[in-house]
Design a protein around this motif. Structure first.
Motif, PDB file in Angstrom:
ATOM      1  N   LYS A   1      -5.349  49.263   4.017  1.00  0.00           N
ATOM      2  CA  LYS A   1      -6.694  49.143   4.581  1.00  0.00           C
ATOM      3  C   LYS A   1      -6.767  49.909   5.898  1.00  0.00           C
ATOM      4  O   LYS A   1      -5.986  49.686   6.819  1.00  0.00           O
ATOM      5  N   VAL A   2      -7.717  50.813   5.965  1.00  0.00           N
ATOM      6  CA  VAL A   2      -7.894  51.684   7.120  1.00  0.00           C
ATOM      7  C   VAL A   2      -8.417  50.884   8.310  1.00  0.00           C
ATOM      8  O   VAL A   2      -9.225  49.973   8.149  1.00  0.00           O
ATOM      9  N   GLU A   3      -7.937  51.258   9.501  1.00  0.00           N
ATOM     10  CA  GLU A   3      -8.425  50.665  10.741  1.00  0.00           C
ATOM     11  C   GLU A   3      -9.053  51.762  11.586  1.00  0.00           C
ATOM     12  O   GLU A   3      -8.774  52.949  11.407  1.00  0.00           O
ATOM     13  N   ARG A   4      -9.884  51.359  12.521  1.00  0.00           N
ATOM     14  CA  ARG A   4     -10.591  52.300  13.387  1.00  0.00           C
ATOM     15  C   ARG A   4      -9.615  53.245  14.085  1.00  0.00           C
ATOM     16  O   ARG A   4      -8.633  52.807  14.663  1.00  0.00           O
ATOM     17  N   GLY A   5      -9.927  54.540  13.996  1.00  0.00           N
ATOM     18  CA  GLY A   5      -9.141  55.550  14.675  1.00  0.00           C
ATOM     19  C   GLY A   5      -7.912  56.026  13.933  1.00  0.00           C
ATOM     20  O   GLY A   5      -7.213  56.924  14.405  1.00  0.00           O
ATOM     21  N   ASP A   6      -7.611  55.453  12.774  1.00  0.00           N
ATOM     22  CA  ASP A   6      -6.420  55.873  12.022  1.00  0.00           C
ATOM     23  C   ASP A   6      -6.460  57.366  11.739  1.00  0.00           C
ATOM     24  O   ASP A   6      -7.509  57.935  11.440  1.00  0.00           O
ATOM     25  N   LYS A   7      -5.291  57.974  11.821  1.00  0.00           N
ATOM     26  CA  LYS A   7      -5.115  59.373  11.464  1.00  0.00           C
ATOM     27  C   LYS A   7      -4.293  59.403  10.174  1.00  0.00           C
ATOM     28  O   LYS A   7      -3.112  59.088  10.174  1.00  0.00           O
ATOM     29  N   ILE A   8      -4.961  59.792   9.099  1.00  0.00           N
ATOM     30  CA  ILE A   8      -4.360  59.810   7.763  1.00  0.00           C
ATOM     31  C   ILE A   8      -3.998  61.246   7.421  1.00  0.00           C
ATOM     32  O   ILE A   8      -4.796  62.153   7.635  1.00  0.00           O
ATOM     33  N   GLU A   9      -2.806  61.441   6.863  1.00  0.00           N
ATOM     34  CA  GLU A   9      -2.455  62.758   6.343  1.00  0.00           C
ATOM     35  C   GLU A   9      -1.931  62.601   4.920  1.00  0.00           C
ATOM     36  O   GLU A   9      -0.994  61.846   4.675  1.00  0.00           O
ATOM     37  N   VAL A  10      -2.590  63.283   4.013  1.00  0.00           N
ATOM     38  CA  VAL A  10      -2.115  63.391   2.643  1.00  0.00           C
ATOM     39  C   VAL A  10      -1.326  64.690   2.623  1.00  0.00           C
ATOM     40  O   VAL A  10      -1.852  65.753   2.960  1.00  0.00           O
TER      41      VAL A  10
ATOM     42  N   ASP B   1     -14.729  52.078  18.916  1.00  0.00           N
ATOM     43  CA  ASP B   1     -15.523  50.884  18.617  1.00  0.00           C
ATOM     44  C   ASP B   1     -16.150  50.926  17.229  1.00  0.00           C
ATOM     45  O   ASP B   1     -16.506  49.895  16.677  1.00  0.00           O
ATOM     46  N   GLU B   2     -16.310  52.108  16.666  1.00  0.00           N
ATOM     47  CA  GLU B   2     -16.947  52.225  15.354  1.00  0.00           C
ATOM     48  C   GLU B   2     -15.900  52.523  14.275  1.00  0.00           C
ATOM     49  O   GLU B   2     -14.778  52.912  14.568  1.00  0.00           O
ATOM     50  N   ASN B   3     -16.299  52.297  13.009  1.00  0.00           N
ATOM     51  CA  ASN B   3     -15.405  52.522  11.870  1.00  0.00           C
ATOM     52  C   ASN B   3     -15.301  54.014  11.576  1.00  0.00           C
ATOM     53  O   ASN B   3     -15.974  54.544  10.693  1.00  0.00           O
ATOM     54  N   ILE B   4     -14.429  54.664  12.328  1.00  0.00           N
ATOM     55  CA  ILE B   4     -14.178  56.098  12.148  1.00  0.00           C
ATOM     56  C   ILE B   4     -12.672  56.291  12.008  1.00  0.00           C
ATOM     57  O   ILE B   4     -11.888  55.690  12.735  1.00  0.00           O
ATOM     58  N   CYS B   5     -12.293  57.122  11.057  1.00  0.00           N
ATOM     59  CA  CYS B   5     -10.902  57.532  10.921  1.00  0.00           C
ATOM     60  C   CYS B   5     -10.896  59.040  10.682  1.00  0.00           C
ATOM     61  O   CYS B   5     -11.947  59.670  10.575  1.00  0.00           O
ATOM     62  N   TYR B   6      -9.708  59.615  10.626  1.00  0.00           N
ATOM     63  CA  TYR B   6      -9.556  61.061  10.461  1.00  0.00           C
ATOM     64  C   TYR B   6      -8.564  61.309   9.334  1.00  0.00           C
ATOM     65  O   TYR B   6      -7.568  60.597   9.209  1.00  0.00           O
ATOM     66  N   ILE B   7      -8.848  62.327   8.521  1.00  0.00           N
ATOM     67  CA  ILE B   7      -7.961  62.623   7.408  1.00  0.00           C
ATOM     68  C   ILE B   7      -7.698  64.113   7.326  1.00  0.00           C
ATOM     69  O   ILE B   7      -8.588  64.932   7.559  1.00  0.00           O
ATOM     70  N   SER B   8      -6.454  64.446   7.021  1.00  0.00           N
ATOM     71  CA  SER B   8      -6.024  65.822   6.788  1.00  0.00           C
ATOM     72  C   SER B   8      -5.318  65.871   5.444  1.00  0.00           C
ATOM     73  O   SER B   8      -4.727  64.880   5.012  1.00  0.00           O
TER      74      SER B   8
ATOM     75  N   LYS C   1      -8.523  69.728   7.584  1.00  0.00           N
ATOM     76  CA  LYS C   1      -7.936  69.391   8.881  1.00  0.00           C
ATOM     77  C   LYS C   1      -8.798  68.397   9.645  1.00  0.00           C
ATOM     78  O   LYS C   1      -9.976  68.643   9.880  1.00  0.00           O
ATOM     79  N   ASP C   2      -8.192  67.283  10.038  1.00  0.00           N
ATOM     80  CA  ASP C   2      -8.794  66.295  10.935  1.00  0.00           C
ATOM     81  C   ASP C   2     -10.271  66.038  10.640  1.00  0.00           C
ATOM     82  O   ASP C   2     -11.113  66.084  11.522  1.00  0.00           O
ATOM     83  N   PHE C   3     -10.571  65.731   9.395  1.00  0.00           N
ATOM     84  CA  PHE C   3     -11.939  65.474   8.966  1.00  0.00           C
ATOM     85  C   PHE C   3     -12.322  64.057   9.370  1.00  0.00           C
ATOM     86  O   PHE C   3     -11.655  63.085   9.008  1.00  0.00           O
TER      87      PHE C   3
END
Length: 191
Positions: free
Chosen positions: A166-175, A59-66, A94-96
Motif C-alpha cells: 500500500k502506497v504512502e504519501r511521498g513514496d518513490k516507486i521504481e519498477v 500532506d496530499e496523496n502523491i507518490c512518484y514512479i519511475s 522518470k519521476d512521474f
C-alpha cells in the motif's frame, strides 16, 4: 537448482506487472504455493523489517514512479531491433507524479500510469498477486535466465508482491529491470 528455485520464488512474490486495465479476478495457473496472499500480520512484519521511512511526507496523496531498464540496455543481450524500441538511457518513465486514493497499491499505481502514458505492459495473475511479464516490450528472460521486472519503494526492495504494497504519501516507486535476480540493481535479498 537453488538459483532456479530462488528465481521462481522471487518472480512470484517480488516481481509484478500489469496490462492496460486492472484484472478481474483471474488467478495464476501452474504456480501452486506461490500465489498466496500474505496475511496482514505477515505484511506488517515484512514492512517493519525493511521499510524505509521518509522524513517529510507531503500532506496530499502523491507518490512518484519511475520505470527503468538500464541493466538491460547495458547487458549486450538485446538485439538491435529491441534496442531501437527502448530509450537509449534505459529510462522508460522518470519521476512521474501520481495522485492516488487511500489504500492504493504499487500495482494499481503502475497500472494507471502505464495506461495514462501508453506504456505497453503485460502481466498474469490478479491485482493482489500480479506478475510482470513485460514492460515496453522488454520481457522476463530477455537478458538471460535471471532477468525480469521487480520493484523498490524508497530504495527498499520488498520481499512481497507489489499488489500488496500500500502506497504512502511521498513514496518513490521504481519498477526496474534486472538481469541478475536483483543483484545488478542493488537487491541482495536472494544472494
Amino acid at each position: 537448482m537453488k538459483k532456479i528455485f530462488a528465481l521462481i520464488l522471487v518472480f512470484m512474490f517480488v516481481f509484478a506487472g500489469c496490462q492496460s486495465d486492472l484484472p478481474s479476478g483471474n488467478s495464476f495457473s501452474g504456480f501452486e504455493g506461490y500465489n498466496m496472499e500474505l496475511t496482514e500480520e505477515e505484511l506488517n512484519d515484512a514492512m517493519k523489517n525493511g521499510k524505509v521511512e521518509l522524513e517529510n511526507r507531503p500532506d496530499e496523496n502523491i507518490c512518484y514512479i519511475s520505470i527503468t531498464c538500464k541493466t538491460a540496455i547495458e547487458s549486450g543481450e538485446l538485439s538491435d531491433s529491441m534496442l531501437s524500441v527502448l530509450p537509449e538511457d534505459g529510462i522508460i518513465l522518470k519521476d512521474f507524479e501520481v495522485e492516488y486514493e487511500d489504500g492504493a497499491t504499487v500495482f494499481e499505481i503502475l497500472a494507471a500510469v502505464a495506461k495514462e502514458n501508453k506504456i505497453h505492459m503485460e502481466y498474469t495473475g490478479t491485482a493482489k498477486i500480479p506478475y510482470i511479464e513485460g514492460v515496453a516490450n522488454l520481457y522476463e528472460f530477455d537478458c538471460g535466465p535471471l532477468s525480469g521486472w521487480m520493484y523498490q519503494v524508497n530504495g527498499w526492495f520488498p520481499s512481497f508482491n507489489m499488489g500488496q504494497y500500500k502506497v504512502e504519501r511521498g513514496d518513490k516507486i521504481e519498477v526496474i529491470y534486472t538481469c541478475d535476480l536483483g543483484e545488478d540493481v542493488g537487491d541482495n535479498y536472494m544472494h
